[in-house]
Design an enzyme around this catalytic site. Sequence first.
Site, short mmCIF file in Angstrom:
data_model
loop_
_atom_site.label_atom_id
_atom_site.label_comp_id
_atom_site.label_asym_id
_atom_site.label_seq_id
_atom_site.Cartn_x
_atom_site.Cartn_y
_atom_site.Cartn_z
N THR A 181 7.00 17.69 -33.23
CA THR A 181 7.11 18.87 -31.98
C THR A 181 8.45 19.81 -32.36
OG1 THR A 181 8.77 17.43 -30.96
CG2 THR A 181 6.61 16.99 -30.44
N GLU A 327 1.06 17.32 -29.80
CA GLU A 327 0.65 16.08 -29.55
C GLU A 327 -0.92 16.11 -29.14
OE1 GLU A 327 3.61 17.40 -28.12
OE2 GLU A 327 4.90 15.98 -27.70
N LYS A 436 13.54 25.33 -8.16
CA LYS A 436 13.55 24.55 -6.76
C LYS A 436 14.41 25.14 -5.96
CE LYS A 436 12.22 20.39 -4.70
NZ LYS A 436 12.12 18.92 -4.42
N TRP A 441 9.21 24.79 -4.41
CA TRP A 441 9.22 25.36 -5.83
C TRP A 441 8.75 26.69 -6.09
CZ3 TRP A 441 11.15 21.91 -8.91
CH2 TRP A 441 10.90 20.46 -8.64
P1 ADP Z 1 7.18 22.79 -28.07
O1 ADP Z 1 7.10 21.73 -27.18
O2 ADP Z 1 8.54 22.83 -29.12
O3 ADP Z 1 6.87 24.28 -27.67
P2 ADP Z 1 4.39 22.93 -28.96
O4 ADP Z 1 3.86 23.96 -29.57
O5 ADP Z 1 3.67 21.69 -29.04
O6 ADP Z 1 5.82 22.56 -29.16
O7 ADP Z 1 4.30 23.35 -27.32
C1 ADP Z 1 3.50 22.75 -26.16
C2 ADP Z 1 4.02 23.34 -25.13
O8 ADP Z 1 3.73 24.68 -25.02
C3 ADP Z 1 3.10 22.80 -23.92
O9 ADP Z 1 3.43 21.53 -23.33
C4 ADP Z 1 3.38 24.02 -23.03
O10 ADP Z 1 4.65 23.78 -21.94
C5 ADP Z 1 3.40 25.19 -23.76
N1 ADP Z 1 2.01 25.70 -23.56
C6 ADP Z 1 1.10 25.74 -24.71
N2 ADP Z 1 -0.03 26.61 -24.30
C7 ADP Z 1 0.42 26.85 -23.10
C8 ADP Z 1 -0.44 27.96 -22.20
N3 ADP Z 1 -1.62 28.34 -22.44
N4 ADP Z 1 0.30 28.22 -21.10
C9 ADP Z 1 1.37 27.75 -20.62
N5 ADP Z 1 2.07 26.92 -21.35
C10 ADP Z 1 1.54 26.54 -22.63
#
Ligand code: ADP
Length: 535
Positions: A181, A327, A436, A441
């Site tokens: 990640t 993940e 918050k 929220w």
């Molecule tokens: P990192 O956590 O370091 O950014 P990842 O690429 O695995 O690495 O990111 C996953 C995260 O990206 C998700 O948990 C979410 O918060 C965000 N994310 C992915 N796609 C979207 C989307 N379409 N809209 C909003 N958030 C998104």
Amino acid sequence: MRSTMMKDPLSLNHLLERAGRLFPESEIVSRLPDKSLRRHSYAQYYARTRQLAAALQGLGLKKGDRVATLCWNHHAHLECYFGIPAAGGVMHTLNLRLSPDEIGWIAADAGDRFLIVDDILLPLYRQFAGKHAFERVIVFPFSGAPVAGEFTDYEKLLEDAPPGFDYAPHDENDPVAMCYTSGTTGRSKGVAYSHRSTVLHTLVASLPEFWGLAGRDVVLPVTPMFHANCWGIPYGAVMLGTKLVFPGPHLHPDDLLDLIKLEPPTMALGVPTIWLTLIQALEAHPEKWSLPKGMRSLVGGAAVPESLIRAFARHGVRIAQGWGMTETSPLATLSYIKPELSDVSEDEQFRLAATAGVTAPLVELRLVGDNGVCPWDGKSVGEVQVRGPFITGSYHNVENDPAKFSEDGWLRTGDVAKMDAHGYLHITDRTKDLIKSGGEWISSVDLENAIMAHPAIAEAAVIAVPHEKWGERPLACVVIKPGQSVTPESLNEALAKKFAKWQLPDRYEFLDAIPRTSTGKFWKMKLRERFSGAR
Ligand code: ADP
């Protein structure tokens, strides 16, 4: 009674063999460091990938050994995607935008045995070489310069590969690839994908209502191949014989627009920030560039503003938004119009396109709020939890952490969302980004999207800053488009049409650029450090 079906394991090797047999004439185009284009046929790709696998076995690669890659998007990286697993190894894509310390830590944590690195990235390699000793460093001569010194030349390795190659025997649950990640919200953690999870993800993601990938497509993956398996596109493309156009290290919007002109894609993928900057470059020089009519763009990794989807639609490009994580392989949801909604107005279609969309087949998704599992009522907000055959059930080298996995076996994503009655997911925030204010929220994503819809605004990221009375208040960091001007008052006036007064940012910071994470997303942690002292 027992099923009469064969128990052949799901295998990436099958996809590679299929590509070699059925699509020898399909093409892979890579942009080299000097910006010239190199072309390979799938026939060449197939032969080279098997040579790589044979060569790795010749070097003593054992089943389950990790082979790290530190590469841009190009044909040789695609060879690694299939060649390393074919030899029985696990491809571990290193994120070249992380700090050298982090890369070294990750390589050590993964226990990487070999490294395949672009020659132009050797200066970066040298900065973390002291943190982890690879048994062998194989250099891909991307720039064409001779490979010297203690390194093994990738091209020579392929040339000298032992003749005849047998796929390493494997079970469908054996690992094929590994990705960490990107650590946006904490220390990076390793996720290991199997033949089975990867094949299932590829099949699901390629469905007409998801990527809708076809052999006749031409795909431009701007998403780095080290970011969550390039969202699975390399596997899908090889399965279908789809032409790939790799941008190499040239990701500046002008370079991408040039490449689009040279090799027009029917589909492209990348995070929203890529498309935000690309559309500005395009609209600043309409005489120079255009986008291919009918092109689709798969955008995800962060919320996609509706204004961006509308802007691309004006150029004949349809954006589909996906939500997922390293993940989740990563595609877990995608926005498309479900059959019962096919008659909705154009405005409603745009609104749906700006949601994270509908859960992919084989993925189960629930929202868990303070009162348990949330109903699909478009109002109740809870943490997104997922499970399924291409969702990770643990992290490499990490004791199972109840903050990441629920007692009943769901992955806790740390994203907060609501689900409408039709099953469209609306991500409102990451847990860490929630604001918050006075016990209520405020969605930073909703505010950002509304601010970016303002014609004078190029980029916006909203964070929480501590407030004596209200606990937290929203602060908006914005980048104004060149030649435009705007005031906090006029921005709030525009927002007031959509938001209650107490939800409006009471502070604006005008920046030259929003800091980016290693995968190109807005980096709110950096903004929080700068403006509120918090992480
Ligand atoms: P990192 O956590 O370091 O950014 P990842 O690429 O695995 O690495 O990111 C996953 C995260 O990206 C998700 O948990 C979410 O918060 C965000 N994310 C992915 N796609 C979207 C989307 N379409 N809209 C909003 N958030 C998104």
